[in-house]
Design a protein around this motif. Structure first.
Motif, PDB file in Angstrom:
ATOM      1  N   UNK A 136      33.962 -80.224 -57.307  1.00  0.00           N
ATOM      2  CA  UNK A 136      33.952 -80.953 -56.030  1.00  0.00           C
ATOM      3  C   UNK A 136      35.340 -81.496 -55.705  1.00  0.00           C
ATOM      4  N   UNK A 137      35.987 -82.088 -56.698  1.00  0.00           N
ATOM      5  CA  UNK A 137      37.326 -82.642 -56.488  1.00  0.00           C
ATOM      6  C   UNK A 137      38.297 -81.526 -56.123  1.00  0.00           C
ATOM      7  N   UNK A 141      40.425 -81.316 -52.663  1.00  0.00           N
ATOM      8  CA  UNK A 141      41.900 -81.280 -52.698  1.00  0.00           C
ATOM      9  C   UNK A 141      42.443 -80.019 -52.041  1.00  0.00           C
ATOM     10  N   UNK A 142      41.701 -78.942 -52.167  1.00  0.00           N
ATOM     11  CA  UNK A 142      42.116 -77.664 -51.566  1.00  0.00           C
ATOM     12  C   UNK A 142      42.177 -77.785 -50.039  1.00  0.00           C
ATOM     13  N   UNK A 143      41.332 -78.639 -49.486  1.00  0.00           N
ATOM     14  CA  UNK A 143      41.270 -78.820 -48.035  1.00  0.00           C
ATOM     15  C   UNK A 143      42.440 -79.644 -47.501  1.00  0.00           C
TER      16      UNK A 143
END
Length: 144
Positions: A136-137, A141-143
């Motif tokens: 999820x993290x 962070x990818x976004x």
């Protein structure tokens, strides 16, 4: 699982986090600070970028509320505020030695409390929870 169910699960996770904080017993520390002040201390402890804007976004407080909270922490001798080195318009916050000691103790209590909550999970379940939270993290962070 559709997006609505995912949003509900994220809400549940947020509520779980709040409940963990709420159930954490800090009375023995004899602190004269409130829940919001504790959140700010912990946010400053855990991040390297402590601008008022970053803290406001991280904690989810309006800037005016954060400013009042930081002012009260300054009065308690737990936090200092200064202008940014590269941009003097940026206001940054740091823990004083006293604030660092309290934040470290709060962090230790939180970790012990969370360990107690997770104690009933098997090692496999803890590993799976850790992996899913990491996923999820990573996704969030990818976004950014």
């Amino acid at each position: 699982m559709d997006n609505l169910n995912i949003l509900r699960k994220l809400d549940d996770l947020s509520n779980f986090r709040r409940e963990i904080s709420r159930s954490l017993k800090t009375d023995a520390l004899n602190l004269s600070i409130n829940k919001t002040q504790k959140q700010v201390l912990m946010a400053i402890l855990r991040t390297t970028e402590n601008s008022m804007t970053d803290l406001s976004q991280q904690i989810g407080l309006e800037k005016s509320t954060l400013t009042r909270t930081v002012d009260s922490l300054i009065e308690e001798g737990l936090v200092t505020r200064s202008s940014g080195i590269q941009d003097r318009r940026t206001i940054t916050c740091s823990l004083t030695q006293k604030g660092q000691a309290i934040a470290n103790r709060l962090d230790q209590l939180m970790r012990e409390h969370l360990a107690g909550l997770l104690a009933d999970l098997s090692e496999n379940d803890r590993d799976e929870l850790n992996k899913k939270l990491s996923d999820c993290i990573h996704l969030l962070r990818k976004r950014d």
